[in-house]
Motif scaffolding. Structure first.
Motif, short mmCIF file in Angstrom:
data_model
loop_
_atom_site.label_atom_id
_atom_site.label_comp_id
_atom_site.label_asym_id
_atom_site.label_seq_id
_atom_site.Cartn_x
_atom_site.Cartn_y
_atom_site.Cartn_z
N SER A 49 8.82 -0.91 -9.20
CA SER A 49 10.37 -1.36 -9.24
C SER A 49 10.30 -1.52 -7.31
CB SER A 49 10.33 0.40 -8.80
OG SER A 49 9.56 0.92 -7.86
N HIS A 50 8.76 -2.14 -6.81
CA HIS A 50 8.72 -2.81 -5.86
C HIS A 50 8.14 -3.88 -5.77
CE1 HIS A 50 10.77 1.35 -4.17
NE2 HIS A 50 10.99 0.68 -3.26
N GLU A 51 8.05 -4.42 -6.69
CA GLU A 51 6.80 -5.47 -7.24
C GLU A 51 7.62 -6.60 -6.23
OE1 GLU A 51 5.94 -8.53 -10.72
OE2 GLU A 51 7.11 -7.60 -10.75
N GLY A 52 6.64 -7.46 -5.43
CA GLY A 52 6.52 -8.34 -4.84
C GLY A 52 6.42 -7.43 -3.11
N LEU A 53 6.48 -5.76 -3.05
CA LEU A 53 6.82 -5.25 -1.34
C LEU A 53 6.28 -4.65 -1.11
CD1 LEU A 53 10.99 -4.75 -1.55
CD2 LEU A 53 9.98 -6.31 -0.32
N ALA A 54 5.08 -3.87 -2.29
CA ALA A 54 4.50 -2.96 -2.31
C ALA A 54 2.99 -3.58 -2.57
CB ALA A 54 5.00 -1.46 -2.03
N ASP A 55 2.03 -3.25 -2.39
CA ASP A 55 0.92 -3.12 -3.45
C ASP A 55 -0.15 -1.99 -3.45
OD1 ASP A 55 -0.43 -2.97 -0.77
OD2 ASP A 55 -1.28 -5.29 -1.00
N ARG A 56 0.46 -0.60 -2.39
CA ARG A 56 0.23 0.92 -2.16
C ARG A 56 1.22 1.56 -2.19
NH1 ARG A 56 -2.39 2.51 2.39
NH2 ARG A 56 -1.29 0.86 3.27
N ALA A 57 0.64 2.90 -3.74
CA ALA A 57 1.93 4.27 -3.68
C ALA A 57 0.81 5.37 -3.23
CB ALA A 57 1.88 3.95 -5.33
N HIS A 58 2.20 6.44 -3.59
CA HIS A 58 1.64 7.97 -2.35
C HIS A 58 2.50 8.88 -3.53
CE1 HIS A 58 -1.64 11.06 -1.14
NE2 HIS A 58 -0.28 11.15 -0.58
N VAL A 59 1.68 9.82 -3.36
CA VAL A 59 2.68 10.73 -4.16
C VAL A 59 1.95 11.85 -3.28
CG1 VAL A 59 1.96 10.91 -6.54
CG2 VAL A 59 4.36 12.21 -5.78
N ARG A 60 2.76 13.03 -3.17
CA ARG A 60 2.25 14.13 -3.14
C ARG A 60 2.92 15.61 -3.63
NH1 ARG A 60 2.41 17.50 1.82
NH2 ARG A 60 0.01 19.19 1.64
N SER A 85 -4.05 1.93 -5.01
CA SER A 85 -3.80 0.45 -4.12
C SER A 85 -5.06 -0.04 -5.68
CB SER A 85 -4.93 0.98 -3.37
OG SER A 85 -6.24 1.68 -3.59
N GLU A 86 -5.72 -1.17 -4.30
CA GLU A 86 -6.28 -2.39 -5.33
C GLU A 86 -7.93 -1.66 -5.16
OE1 GLU A 86 -7.10 -2.53 -0.81
OE2 GLU A 86 -4.93 -2.41 -2.24
N GLN A 87 -7.85 -0.38 -4.75
CA GLN A 87 -9.06 0.15 -5.03
C GLN A 87 -9.52 1.72 -6.24
OE1 GLN A 87 -8.37 0.16 -1.72
NE2 GLN A 87 -10.35 -1.46 -1.26
N GLY A 88 -8.13 1.25 -6.68
CA GLY A 88 -7.95 1.78 -8.39
C GLY A 88 -7.27 2.76 -8.33
N PHE A 89 -7.12 4.00 -8.80
CA PHE A 89 -6.61 5.19 -8.83
C PHE A 89 -7.19 7.25 -8.07
CE2 PHE A 89 -5.29 9.09 -10.82
CZ PHE A 89 -4.15 9.84 -10.46
N GLN A 90 -6.74 7.67 -7.60
CA GLN A 90 -7.03 9.06 -6.97
C GLN A 90 -6.16 9.52 -6.80
OE1 GLN A 90 -8.08 7.49 -2.83
NE2 GLN A 90 -10.58 6.28 -3.51
N PHE A 91 -7.28 11.14 -7.59
CA PHE A 91 -5.98 12.07 -7.67
C PHE A 91 -7.34 13.29 -6.99
CE2 PHE A 91 -5.88 15.87 -10.17
CZ PHE A 91 -4.18 16.12 -9.62
N GLU A 92 -6.07 14.32 -6.76
CA GLU A 92 -6.71 15.17 -5.76
C GLU A 92 -6.11 16.36 -6.00
OE1 GLU A 92 -7.84 14.34 -1.50
OE2 GLU A 92 -8.96 12.58 -1.96
N LEU A 93 -6.55 17.51 -5.92
CA LEU A 93 -6.84 18.77 -5.95
C LEU A 93 -6.60 20.27 -4.78
CD1 LEU A 93 -4.37 21.57 -7.75
CD2 LEU A 93 -7.23 21.68 -8.48
N GLY A 94 -5.10 20.01 -3.87
CA GLY A 94 -5.31 21.49 -2.85
C GLY A 94 -4.98 22.75 -3.48
N THR A 95 -5.50 23.98 -2.80
CA THR A 95 -5.25 25.27 -3.31
C THR A 95 -5.65 26.05 -1.94
OG1 THR A 95 -4.63 26.93 -4.15
CG2 THR A 95 -6.87 25.86 -4.60
N GLU A 96 -5.21 27.25 -2.04
CA GLU A 96 -5.75 28.19 -1.67
C GLU A 96 -6.00 29.39 -1.93
OE1 GLU A 96 -3.58 28.04 2.83
OE2 GLU A 96 -3.15 30.06 2.21
#
Length: 322
Positions: free
Chosen positions: A101-112, A143-154
């Motif tokens: 949806s942001h082609e040409g504007l962004a090359d990294r994305a993040h969600v939490r 990103s250009e390094q690929g996809f990364q996923f993390e889980l946090g809890t307590e």
């Protein structure tokens, strides 16, 4: 009339214009604290719907572009999270949609995504059960390094201080020596009654509610097993907090605390060892905090293992709540 007016006079898009001020690339632009429902399977096959707060971001690589299309991020997050149970594959799909949806504007994305997940826990001795709410944080980036996923809890647990226990035992020994002088015959019934009295047990070690904050990175393709992770950590800690408690449960909890003395350093190493032996986890960080009843400050220890790029200190999940 409104549709005719819009066709003749398109709505202005100021964000797409060249910035009137200094130009420059931006690391992240987006929204924090979007209220959305999510569906999450903690590994028991029972998907649970929860109210969540979502953070959605892309970077901005076009220096002269004034802004991104935030409404696109919102609508994509709403559509994807409403249709699909949240896990690593679904979040990768969402992030790729952000970039498309942001082609040409962004090359990294993040969600939490932050929410509480309820787990049914049995009592220690009685036949009762109760619910425990565990905070969950799911973070994914692409990103250009690929996809990364993390889980946090307590995990919340009870910790009894070994030093305080030793000092308490010494005071009990001293009181015993005063009440039962050396050289005098000991009466079994008197000693038994003394052991059950406040006069005999003159000191008790201090214990406190404690928290272990976890952040783990799973291997590619590994199943997301929150409950299994919680069970493993609670098992090595030995004294997780309880839900439904009758007197027999409270007594069992007191017995567990007495046989499970630990400093914060001990707790951090126990969790470290447990996570190092999990082949599905490629990296982790742990922060344990013993919220002292002796001091007005906390005793804190950190541990880590594997590879985890983010090096900033972990904070309790409750401090991250929107």
């Amino acid at each position: 009339m409104k549709n005719r007016d819009s066709a003749v006079c398109p709505l202005p898009d100021i964000g797409a214009h060249v910035t009137p001020g200094p130009a420059g690339q931006l690391d992240w632009v987006g929204m924090e604290g979007i209220a959305l429902p999510v569906c999450f399977d903690a590994g028991d096959g029972n998907a649970q719907r929860s109210a969540a707060k979502v953070d959605a971001f892309v970077n901005l690589v076009r220096a002269e572009q004034r802004g991104i299309h935030m409404s696109r991020l919102y609508l994509l997050a709403e559509a994807h999270l409403d249709r699909n149970p949240v896990d690593a594959p679904s979040l990768e799909k969402l992030l790729r949609a952000f970039l498309h949806s942001h082609e040409g504007l962004a090359d990294r994305a993040h969600v939490r995504i932050r929410f509480d997940h309820l787990v049914r826990r049995p009592a220690l001795r009685s036949h009762n059960q109760g619910w425990r709410a565990y905070p969950v944080s799911l973070e994914a980036s692409i990103s250009e390094q690929g996809f990364q996923f993390e889980l946090g809890t307590e995990v919340v647990y009870s910790s009894t201080c070994p030093a305080s226990a030793a000092l308490s035992r010494q005071l009990i020994q001293r009181q015993f020596a005063e009440d039962f002088p050396a050289g005098h015959p000991l009466d079994h019934a008197s000693v038994l009654a003394w052991l059950g009295s406040e006069q005999g047990i003159v000191a008790t070690p201090h214990a406190q509610r404690s928290t272990a904050c976890l952040r783990v990175r799973y291997a590619h393709g590994a199943p997301l097993q929150l409950i299994a992770l919680l069970d493993r950590v609670e098992h090595v800690l030995g004294t997780p907090v309880q839900t439904a408690v009758k007197r027999e449960d409270e007594q069992a909890f007191a017995l567990a605390n007495g046989g499970n003395l630990m400093f914060c350093e001990d707790a951090a190493r126990r969790i470290q060892r447990a996570l190092e032996n999990d082949a599905a986890i490629t990296g982790f960080k742990v922060r344990v905090a013993h919220h002292e009843s002796l001091h007005p400050h906390d005793a804190v220890a950190y541990a880590s293992g594997g590879s985890l790029d983010r090096l900033e200190p972990l904070l309790p999940s409750s401090s991250n709540a929107a």
